[in-house]
Design a protein around this motif. Structure first.
Motif, PDB file in Angstrom:
ATOM      1  N   LEU A  22       6.909  -6.380   2.102  1.00  0.00           N
ATOM      2  CA  LEU A  22       6.329  -7.231   3.141  1.00  0.00           C
ATOM      3  C   LEU A  22       7.329  -7.566   4.247  1.00  0.00           C
ATOM      4  O   LEU A  22       6.977  -8.197   5.229  1.00  0.00           O
ATOM      5  CB  LEU A  22       5.811  -8.535   2.530  1.00  0.00           C
ATOM      6  N   GLY A  23       8.577  -7.189   4.053  1.00  0.00           N
ATOM      7  CA  GLY A  23       9.588  -7.455   5.067  1.00  0.00           C
ATOM      8  C   GLY A  23      10.053  -8.893   5.113  1.00  0.00           C
ATOM      9  O   GLY A  23      10.650  -9.317   6.104  1.00  0.00           O
ATOM     10  N   ILE A  39       5.162  -5.124   7.508  1.00  0.00           N
ATOM     11  CA  ILE A  39       3.816  -5.539   7.093  1.00  0.00           C
ATOM     12  C   ILE A  39       2.776  -4.514   7.544  1.00  0.00           C
ATOM     13  O   ILE A  39       1.895  -4.121   6.777  1.00  0.00           O
ATOM     14  CB  ILE A  39       3.490  -6.942   7.637  1.00  0.00           C
ATOM     15  N   ILE A  40       2.871  -4.093   8.782  1.00  0.00           N
ATOM     16  CA  ILE A  40       1.899  -3.127   9.306  1.00  0.00           C
ATOM     17  C   ILE A  40       1.950  -1.819   8.523  1.00  0.00           C
ATOM     18  O   ILE A  40       0.912  -1.274   8.135  1.00  0.00           O
ATOM     19  CB  ILE A  40       2.144  -2.878  10.815  1.00  0.00           C
ATOM     20  N   LEU A  41       3.155  -1.323   8.271  1.00  0.00           N
ATOM     21  CA  LEU A  41       3.287  -0.060   7.547  1.00  0.00           C
ATOM     22  C   LEU A  41       2.877  -0.190   6.080  1.00  0.00           C
ATOM     23  O   LEU A  41       2.301   0.729   5.504  1.00  0.00           O
ATOM     24  CB  LEU A  41       4.719   0.461   7.640  1.00  0.00           C
ATOM     25  N   SER A  42       3.159  -1.343   5.476  1.00  0.00           N
ATOM     26  CA  SER A  42       2.829  -1.537   4.058  1.00  0.00           C
ATOM     27  C   SER A  42       1.338  -1.672   3.830  1.00  0.00           C
ATOM     28  O   SER A  42       0.837  -1.305   2.768  1.00  0.00           O
ATOM     29  CB  SER A  42       3.540  -2.775   3.522  1.00  0.00           C
ATOM     30  N   SER A  44      -1.224  -0.175   5.352  1.00  0.00           N
ATOM     31  CA  SER A  44      -2.018   0.863   5.995  1.00  0.00           C
ATOM     32  C   SER A  44      -3.202   1.269   5.121  1.00  0.00           C
ATOM     33  O   SER A  44      -4.074   1.993   5.548  1.00  0.00           O
ATOM     34  CB  SER A  44      -1.145   2.079   6.307  1.00  0.00           C
ATOM     35  N   TYR A  45      -3.236   0.758   3.869  1.00  0.00           N
ATOM     36  CA  TYR A  45      -4.342   0.956   2.924  1.00  0.00           C
ATOM     37  C   TYR A  45      -4.567   2.396   2.509  1.00  0.00           C
ATOM     38  O   TYR A  45      -5.573   2.723   1.926  1.00  0.00           O
ATOM     39  CB  TYR A  45      -5.652   0.369   3.455  1.00  0.00           C
ATOM     40  N   LEU A  46      -3.676   3.267   2.814  1.00  0.00           N
ATOM     41  CA  LEU A  46      -3.811   4.656   2.381  1.00  0.00           C
ATOM     42  C   LEU A  46      -2.645   4.960   1.457  1.00  0.00           C
ATOM     43  O   LEU A  46      -1.511   5.111   1.897  1.00  0.00           O
ATOM     44  CB  LEU A  46      -3.802   5.601   3.584  1.00  0.00           C
ATOM     45  N   PRO A  47      -2.909   5.045   0.155  1.00  0.00           N
ATOM     46  CA  PRO A  47      -1.802   5.281  -0.777  1.00  0.00           C
ATOM     47  C   PRO A  47      -1.131   6.634  -0.541  1.00  0.00           C
ATOM     48  O   PRO A  47      -1.767   7.615  -0.193  1.00  0.00           O
ATOM     49  CB  PRO A  47      -2.470   5.219  -2.145  1.00  0.00           C
ATOM     50  N   PHE A  48       0.161   6.628  -0.722  1.00  0.00           N
ATOM     51  CA  PHE A  48       0.993   7.825  -0.605  1.00  0.00           C
ATOM     52  C   PHE A  48       0.954   8.449   0.786  1.00  0.00           C
ATOM     53  O   PHE A  48       1.067   9.653   0.946  1.00  0.00           O
ATOM     54  CB  PHE A  48       0.634   8.854  -1.683  1.00  0.00           C
ATOM     55  N   THR A  49       0.754   7.648   1.788  1.00  0.00           N
ATOM     56  CA  THR A  49       0.816   8.152   3.155  1.00  0.00           C
ATOM     57  C   THR A  49       2.267   8.203   3.607  1.00  0.00           C
ATOM     58  O   THR A  49       3.149   7.601   2.982  1.00  0.00           O
ATOM     59  CB  THR A  49       0.027   7.243   4.116  1.00  0.00           C
ATOM     60  N   PRO A  50       2.536   8.882   4.691  1.00  0.00           N
ATOM     61  CA  PRO A  50       3.908   8.873   5.216  1.00  0.00           C
ATOM     62  C   PRO A  50       4.419   7.461   5.526  1.00  0.00           C
ATOM     63  O   PRO A  50       5.615   7.215   5.418  1.00  0.00           O
ATOM     64  CB  PRO A  50       3.793   9.708   6.493  1.00  0.00           C
ATOM     65  N   ALA A  51       3.523   6.545   5.872  1.00  0.00           N
ATOM     66  CA  ALA A  51       3.954   5.178   6.157  1.00  0.00           C
ATOM     67  C   ALA A  51       4.530   4.519   4.912  1.00  0.00           C
ATOM     68  O   ALA A  51       5.566   3.851   4.970  1.00  0.00           O
ATOM     69  CB  ALA A  51       2.787   4.359   6.703  1.00  0.00           C
ATOM     70  N   ILE A  52       3.882   4.700   3.772  1.00  0.00           N
ATOM     71  CA  ILE A  52       4.367   4.110   2.524  1.00  0.00           C
ATOM     72  C   ILE A  52       5.699   4.743   2.119  1.00  0.00           C
ATOM     73  O   ILE A  52       6.619   4.060   1.665  1.00  0.00           O
ATOM     74  CB  ILE A  52       3.313   4.277   1.405  1.00  0.00           C
ATOM     75  N   TRP A  58      13.044   3.002   3.914  1.00  0.00           N
ATOM     76  CA  TRP A  58      13.607   1.893   4.676  1.00  0.00           C
ATOM     77  C   TRP A  58      14.146   0.816   3.734  1.00  0.00           C
ATOM     78  O   TRP A  58      15.206   0.237   3.984  1.00  0.00           O
ATOM     79  CB  TRP A  58      12.547   1.334   5.600  1.00  0.00           C
ATOM     80  N   LEU A  59      13.438   0.547   2.643  1.00  0.00           N
ATOM     81  CA  LEU A  59      13.906  -0.443   1.676  1.00  0.00           C
ATOM     82  C   LEU A  59      15.198   0.009   0.993  1.00  0.00           C
ATOM     83  O   LEU A  59      16.103  -0.798   0.775  1.00  0.00           O
ATOM     84  CB  LEU A  59      12.831  -0.721   0.626  1.00  0.00           C
ATOM     85  N   ILE A  60      15.294   1.293   0.684  1.00  0.00           N
ATOM     86  CA  ILE A  60      16.521   1.810   0.081  1.00  0.00           C
ATOM     87  C   ILE A  60      17.690   1.684   1.056  1.00  0.00           C
ATOM     88  O   ILE A  60      18.800   1.289   0.676  1.00  0.00           O
ATOM     89  CB  ILE A  60      16.324   3.274  -0.371  1.00  0.00           C
ATOM     90  N   ILE A  61      17.447   1.974   2.314  1.00  0.00           N
ATOM     91  CA  ILE A  61      18.489   1.818   3.339  1.00  0.00           C
ATOM     92  C   ILE A  61      18.879   0.352   3.474  1.00  0.00           C
ATOM     93  O   ILE A  61      20.061   0.014   3.596  1.00  0.00           O
ATOM     94  CB  ILE A  61      18.016   2.403   4.684  1.00  0.00           C
ATOM     95  N   ASP A  62      17.888  -0.545   3.430  1.00  0.00           N
ATOM     96  CA  ASP A  62      18.174  -1.975   3.554  1.00  0.00           C
ATOM     97  C   ASP A  62      19.021  -2.509   2.406  1.00  0.00           C
ATOM     98  O   ASP A  62      19.754  -3.482   2.579  1.00  0.00           O
ATOM     99  CB  ASP A  62      16.872  -2.787   3.649  1.00  0.00           C
TER     100      ASP A  62
END
Length: 84
Positions: A22-23, A39-42, A44-52, A58-62
């Motif tokens: 959720l950021g 939040i917007i990317l999380s 997107s309601y489409l599982p396993f999309t490029p956004a997810i 991004w979380l691993i980088i963070d």
């Protein structure tokens, strides 16, 4: 004027681990735009999309970037503080 406390690295990691998708850790550090993007990317309601997948990367980088973000947030806060 009351000064706010420095941001804690432990709290930032706790927020990253518990609700990072959720950021919330980004909001905690004052990075509101990237928090909103999380939040917007999380939701997107489409599982396993490029956004997810992007959010996961991004979380691993963070995980590695968080100490630098906390340090820069705290130093920026001290630089803009005007002692009377």
């Amino acid at each position: 004027m009351k000064q706010s406390k420095d941001k804690s690295l432990a709290v930032a990691y706790f927020l990253l681990v518990t609700c990072g998708f959720l950021g919330i850790h980004r909001f905690y550090l004052g990075k509101n735009i990237s928090g909103i993007l999380f939040i917007i990317l999380s939701y997107s309601y489409l599982p396993f999309t490029p956004a997810i997948i992007f959010v996961g990367i991004w979380l691993i980088i963070d995980i590695f970037l968080l100490p630098t973000l906390v340090k820069s947030t705290n130093s920026l806060k001290h630089a803009t503080c005007d002692p009377i």
